[in-house]
Design a protein around this motif. Structure first.
Motif, short mmCIF file in Angstrom:
data_model
loop_
_atom_site.label_atom_id
_atom_site.label_comp_id
_atom_site.label_asym_id
_atom_site.label_seq_id
_atom_site.Cartn_x
_atom_site.Cartn_y
_atom_site.Cartn_z
N LEU A 67 24.72 24.15 -2.39
CA LEU A 67 24.97 25.05 -1.26
C LEU A 67 25.00 24.29 0.06
N ALA A 68 24.34 23.15 0.08
CA ALA A 68 24.33 22.30 1.28
C ALA A 68 25.50 21.33 1.31
N GLY A 69 26.37 21.42 0.29
CA GLY A 69 27.54 20.55 0.25
C GLY A 69 27.28 19.21 -0.40
N LYS A 70 26.15 19.06 -1.06
CA LYS A 70 25.80 17.80 -1.73
C LYS A 70 26.07 17.91 -3.23
N ASP A 71 25.88 16.76 -3.91
CA ASP A 71 25.93 16.80 -5.37
C ASP A 71 24.69 17.52 -5.87
N ALA A 72 24.80 18.14 -7.02
CA ALA A 72 23.68 18.93 -7.54
C ALA A 72 22.41 18.12 -7.69
N PHE A 73 22.55 16.87 -8.08
CA PHE A 73 21.37 16.03 -8.32
C PHE A 73 21.25 14.91 -7.29
N ALA A 74 21.72 15.19 -6.08
CA ALA A 74 21.60 14.20 -5.00
C ALA A 74 20.12 13.94 -4.73
N LYS A 75 19.80 12.67 -4.56
CA LYS A 75 18.41 12.31 -4.27
C LYS A 75 18.15 12.43 -2.78
N PRO A 76 16.94 12.85 -2.41
CA PRO A 76 16.64 12.98 -0.98
C PRO A 76 16.68 11.63 -0.30
N ALA A 77 17.13 11.65 0.94
CA ALA A 77 17.21 10.40 1.71
C ALA A 77 15.81 9.85 1.94
N LYS A 78 15.68 8.52 1.84
CA LYS A 78 14.38 7.88 2.07
C LYS A 78 14.04 7.89 3.55
N LYS A 79 12.77 8.19 3.81
CA LYS A 79 12.33 8.19 5.20
C LYS A 79 12.06 6.77 5.65
N GLY A 80 12.47 6.44 6.86
CA GLY A 80 12.26 5.09 7.38
C GLY A 80 10.79 4.83 7.65
N GLY A 81 10.26 3.65 7.30
CA GLY A 81 8.85 3.32 7.53
C GLY A 81 8.59 2.98 8.98
N ALA A 82 7.34 3.06 9.39
CA ALA A 82 6.97 2.75 10.77
C ALA A 82 7.07 1.26 11.02
N LYS A 83 7.66 0.86 12.15
CA LYS A 83 7.83 -0.57 12.46
C LYS A 83 6.49 -1.18 12.91
N LYS A 84 6.22 -2.42 12.46
CA LYS A 84 5.02 -3.14 12.87
C LYS A 84 5.22 -3.76 14.21
N LEU A 103 17.43 33.52 -15.83
CA LEU A 103 16.62 33.35 -17.02
C LEU A 103 15.20 32.91 -16.69
N ASP A 104 15.08 32.06 -15.68
CA ASP A 104 13.76 31.54 -15.28
C ASP A 104 13.67 31.54 -13.75
N PRO A 105 13.41 32.71 -13.18
CA PRO A 105 13.35 32.80 -11.72
C PRO A 105 12.33 31.81 -11.14
N GLY A 106 12.75 31.11 -10.07
CA GLY A 106 11.85 30.18 -9.41
C GLY A 106 11.81 28.80 -10.04
N ASN A 107 12.64 28.55 -11.05
CA ASN A 107 12.65 27.21 -11.65
C ASN A 107 12.99 26.18 -10.58
N LYS A 108 12.09 25.24 -10.37
CA LYS A 108 12.22 24.30 -9.25
C LYS A 108 13.42 23.37 -9.41
N LEU A 109 13.64 22.91 -10.63
CA LEU A 109 14.75 21.97 -10.85
C LEU A 109 16.10 22.67 -10.61
N ALA A 110 16.23 23.87 -11.14
CA ALA A 110 17.47 24.61 -10.97
C ALA A 110 17.67 25.00 -9.51
N GLN A 111 16.59 25.43 -8.85
CA GLN A 111 16.70 25.84 -7.46
C GLN A 111 17.07 24.67 -6.57
N LYS A 112 16.51 23.49 -6.85
CA LYS A 112 16.82 22.31 -6.05
C LYS A 112 18.29 21.92 -6.21
N ALA A 113 18.76 21.95 -7.44
CA ALA A 113 20.18 21.62 -7.68
C ALA A 113 21.08 22.62 -6.98
N LEU A 114 20.70 23.89 -7.02
CA LEU A 114 21.49 24.93 -6.35
C LEU A 114 21.48 24.72 -4.84
#
Length: 332
Positions: A314-331, A299-310
């Protein structure tokens, strides 16, 4: 094994056609597990490509060369119907609901063409058995009394000859001449009786088989009528599904217009659906969620929200899994 019409003692010749060179029922049975597994593995697009290649370019020729061939052609037609149904289901899972509707319509057309072929193929058999029944009934009506008459003639002659030979009966000259005439007639009567005795069981069997043949031919037709009914119901259901969704989108966009929100095709509705994660998660299995997301992306090719959930699914995660936080640089 489907029942075949009983053969008459004198079979009518049917016009032979080129036999189908592929067993579509066997093809369906062999390929179904693999297609089903692909869908479970969330490979709807790959499954669609696979099943599309299984559909013959043209409907196989209906072989009407014999009752057995007719039965095999019906089995092949059932296989084609199953392949079309599978094709439509996979297209729907790939989000292509309109394509699925078209496939069901082709399935209905193929079923109706099969019925036309069947009626044409069975017409000679119907006519053959109708004539056979009429002829057999007439033969039995005429020759059963004649059989009894001949039996009585021959038995009486046998008794009279035995009585004369044993001198239990003495005949006058005229009576002797009559006896000799009957004796001379006996071989012809014996031959006629033998022919009647041989033919009567065949004609009686034809009358006994005729209702069974009629039932078999009727069952064949009911089978194809069932194919048509099932295909028509699938077309109606598929069209309703598309129409209901289009109506929902139209109603939503109308409200958006009233609110003076810029409407961009079906994108507004798809975005609204994706902003409520439960619209996806309530579908349960990853396979069901992927199928609906595929539809949203049609219905809406390229829809970012739908594509991300898909992509998440496909990666074996939950549809609305949040991306893992990147670790900050150590001082230091």
């Amino acid at each position: 094994m489907r029942p075949m019409p009983f053969m008459l003692f004198s079979a009518v010749a049917l016009v032979a056609q080129a036999p189908a060179n592929v067993d579509l029922a066997q093809r369906f049975n062999q390929e179904l597990p693999g297609i089903t597994q692909m869908l479970k593995e969330l490979k709807a697009q790959e499954a669609l490509t696979k099943v599309q290649a299984l559909i013959p370019a043209e409907r196989p020729v209906f072989d009407a060369s014999s009752p057995k061939a007719i039965g095999q052609s019906l089995d092949n037609a059932q296989g084609l119907m199953s392949l079309y149904r599978l094709y439509a289901n996979v297209a729907a899972e790939a989000g292509q609901w309109e394509k699925a509707t078209e496939i069901h319509e082709k399935r209905a057309q193929a079923a109706r063409a099969t019925l036309a072929d069947l009626d044409k193929a069975q017409a000679p058999i119907v006519a053959q058995w109708k004539k056979a029944s009429e002829d057999s009934a007439a033969y039995i009506a005429k020759n059963t009394p004649r059989q009894q008459e001949l039996q009585l003639f021959l038995q009486t002659l046998k008794d009279d000859v035995a009585a004369v030979n044993s001198k239990q009966k003495k005949l006058e000259a005229k009576e002797m001449d009559e006896l000799k005439a009957r004796i001379a007639q006996a071989p012809a009567n014996e031959q006629e009786l033998a022919q009647i005795n041989a033919a009567l069981p065949v004609h009686k069997q034809n009358l006994a088989n005729a209702p069974k043949v009629t039932k078999t031919l009727g069952d064949n037709r009911k089978e194809v009528e069932g194919m048509i009914k099932s295909a028509d119901e699938a077309v109606t259901k598929a069209k309703k599904t598309v129409a209901d969704q289009n109506q929902e989108i139209t109603d939503f966009n109308t409200q958006q217009t009233i609110k003076k929100v810029k409407v961009v095709g079906k994108k507004n509705w798809v975005d609204a659906v994706m902003r409520a994660p439960e619209n996806i998660t309530k579908l349960g299995t990853p396979q069901a969620q992927v199928a609906f997301l595929n539809r949203l992306l049609v219905l809406d090719p390229g829809n970012k929200l739908a594509q991300k959930a898909l992509d998440n699914l496909l990666a074996g995660k939950d549809a609305f899994a949040k991306p893992a936080k990147k670790g900050g640089a150590k001082k230091k």
